[in-house]
Design a protein around this motif. Structure first.
Motif, PDB file in Angstrom:
ATOM      1  N   CYS A   1       0.823  -1.217   0.000  1.00  0.00           N
ATOM      2  CA  CYS A   1       0.000   0.000   0.000  1.00  0.00           C
ATOM      3  C   CYS A   1       0.851   1.259   0.000  1.00  0.00           C
ATOM      4  O   CYS A   1       0.584   2.205  -0.757  1.00  0.00           O
TER       5      CYS A   1
ATOM      6  N   ILE B   1       1.384   4.092  -3.046  1.00  0.00           N
ATOM      7  CA  ILE B   1       1.200   5.535  -2.899  1.00  0.00           C
ATOM      8  C   ILE B   1       2.415   6.283  -3.427  1.00  0.00           C
ATOM      9  O   ILE B   1       2.290   7.278  -4.158  1.00  0.00           O
TER      10      ILE B   1
ATOM     11  N   SER C   1      -8.298  13.443   6.758  1.00  0.00           N
ATOM     12  CA  SER C   1      -7.385  12.303   6.678  1.00  0.00           C
ATOM     13  C   SER C   1      -6.149  12.545   7.526  1.00  0.00           C
ATOM     14  O   SER C   1      -5.742  11.693   8.327  1.00  0.00           O
TER      15      SER C   1
ATOM     16  N   PRO D   1      -1.826   4.698   4.932  1.00  0.00           N
ATOM     17  CA  PRO D   1      -2.163   4.754   3.498  1.00  0.00           C
ATOM     18  C   PRO D   1      -3.627   4.442   3.214  1.00  0.00           C
ATOM     19  O   PRO D   1      -4.204   5.007   2.285  1.00  0.00           O
TER      20      PRO D   1
ATOM     21  N   TYR E   1      -5.715   7.663   3.912  1.00  0.00           N
ATOM     22  CA  TYR E   1      -5.572   8.649   2.840  1.00  0.00           C
ATOM     23  C   TYR E   1      -6.213   8.165   1.546  1.00  0.00           C
ATOM     24  O   TYR E   1      -6.805   8.948   0.802  1.00  0.00           O
ATOM     25  N   SER E   2      -6.106   6.873   1.260  1.00  0.00           N
ATOM     26  CA  SER E   2      -6.667   6.333   0.018  1.00  0.00           C
ATOM     27  C   SER E   2      -8.193   6.403   0.035  1.00  0.00           C
ATOM     28  O   SER E   2      -8.818   6.703  -0.987  1.00  0.00           O
TER      29      SER E   2
ATOM     30  N   SER F   1      -9.116  10.386  -0.084  1.00  0.00           N
ATOM     31  CA  SER F   1      -8.627  11.236  -1.165  1.00  0.00           C
ATOM     32  C   SER F   1      -9.178  10.781  -2.512  1.00  0.00           C
ATOM     33  O   SER F   1      -8.863   9.703  -2.992  1.00  0.00           O
TER      34      SER F   1
ATOM     35  N   LEU G   1      -6.301  10.415  -5.103  1.00  0.00           N
ATOM     36  CA  LEU G   1      -5.597   9.133  -5.058  1.00  0.00           C
ATOM     37  C   LEU G   1      -6.432   8.018  -5.670  1.00  0.00           C
ATOM     38  O   LEU G   1      -5.916   7.176  -6.407  1.00  0.00           O
ATOM     39  N   GLN G   2      -7.710   8.014  -5.377  1.00  0.00           N
ATOM     40  CA  GLN G   2      -8.595   6.998  -5.937  1.00  0.00           C
ATOM     41  C   GLN G   2      -8.634   7.098  -7.460  1.00  0.00           C
ATOM     42  O   GLN G   2      -8.598   6.078  -8.155  1.00  0.00           O
TER      43      GLN G   2
ATOM     44  N   LEU H   1      -5.348   5.833  -8.891  1.00  0.00           N
ATOM     45  CA  LEU H   1      -5.279   4.369  -8.810  1.00  0.00           C
ATOM     46  C   LEU H   1      -6.150   3.726  -9.888  1.00  0.00           C
ATOM     47  O   LEU H   1      -5.741   2.745 -10.523  1.00  0.00           O
TER      48      LEU H   1
END
Length: 315
Positions: free
Chosen positions: A39, A43, A241, A285, A288-289, A292, A295-296, A299
């Motif tokens: 993870c 990131i 977060s 992580p 935050y994932s 955010s 980030l999503q 990904l």
């Protein structure tokens, strides 16, 4: 005065005396460690490769992910080995080396979380000046300060250990070496070491904590002054977060370094230590994932590109 035998190794706390339980713990610890590494590495990879993540917030987040990977790697792999071999002994030089990195990465996280809170303060309280205040030059300088100051403090604490001799008992009530536990087995007066720890570590730690606390006082004040509920929600969502990570970190640290006086508290301290060393580097992580959208989105794009690439190779 009674003769004292200087010890050359210490015995760490065994998580369990049952071999079958140790195999179960080994599997759990290994899975959590692999997930933590994956993870946090993911990131870092996304922050480095995705152009829209090249912002101060994700620059700091990438450093936090590297810290979590490093901290977890200092304690967990050795514990995995001990769970399989049932050999919980560690030489004093190895113990001190482990302490060095535990302190170093812990101090880095204290200063980094403070820097991240300042970044959120500028983003919410001074949005029009954000790009000017949080320039790449300033962000690089802040991160350099984090790593170098933590290293300087760790060197001081570690060098102070050279004045100590250790005569036992050679048992540390923890599954990895830490500074307070090493003081307990010293046959040399640790007053100077504790004084240095309180003065030097306390001053820098309080400064970092006050900076973090002050940033969030200003953030809450600014958010509450926003008239619309939608505006408050959007403003507050940018820092929840980080606030969650800060709370988990300081709550764990406070409890771990609180000296328990009863067996019940001691057992609870062991549980919190395991959670902090094993679970927290994985939680950061994930928090935050989940919070955010950037980030999503990054990904999802990376997964789509990977799937498209594999389909292209297969066709």
């Amino acid at each position: 005065m009674k003769n004292q035998t200087t010890i050359t190794s210490v015995l760490l706390m065994s998580l369990s005396d049952n071999q079958n339980t140790n195999y179960v713990l080994f599997t759990i610890f290994l899975l959590i460690y692999l997930m933590t590494f994956l993870c946090n590495f993911l990131i870092i990879l996304l922050v480095v490769t995705c152009a829209h993540l090249h912002t101060p917030m994700f620059f700091f987040l990438g450093n936090l992910a590297f810290l979590d990977m490093s901290y977890s790697s200092v304690t967990v792999p050795r514990t995995l080995c001990e769970l399989t071999t049932q050999d919980w002994s560690i030489s004093l030089p190895d113990c001190i080396t482990q302490i060095f990195f535990v302190i170093y990465f812990g101090a880095c996280e204290v200063f980094l979380l403070s820097s991240m809170s300042y970044d959120r303060y500028v983003a919410i309280c001074r949005p029009l000046h954000y790009s000017q205040v949080m320039s790449w030059g300033k962000c690089t300088l802040m991160v350099s300060f984090v790593w170098s100051t933590a290293f300087f403090l760790t060197i001081i604490f570690t060098l102070c250990l050279k004045r100590l001799t250790f005569c036992g008992p050679n048992f540390i009530h923890n599954f990895f070496c830490d500074l307070p536990h090493l003081f307990q087995i010293s046959c040399t007066d640790t007053f100077i070491n504790i004084l240095v720890l309180i003065i030097v570590g306390g001053v820098f730690g309080i400064i970092a904590f006050v900076a973090t606390f002050y940033s969030y006082v200003k953030i809450f004040s600014t958010v509450l002054s926003i008239r619309t509920s939608e505006g408050k929600r959007k403003a507050f969502s940018t820092c929840t977060s980080h606030l969650t990570v800060v709370f988990i970190f300081y709550a764990s640290i406070t409890f771990i370094y609180f000296d328990p006086n009863t067996s019940n508290l001691l057992t609870l301290n062991e549980v919190v230590t395991v959670i902090y060393a094993l679970i927290t580097p994985l939680l950061n992580p994930l928090i935050y994932s989940l919070r955010s959208k950037d980030l999503q989105s990054a990904l999802q794009k990376a997964l789509h590109m990977l799937i498209a690439h594999n389909n292209g190779r297969c066709s």
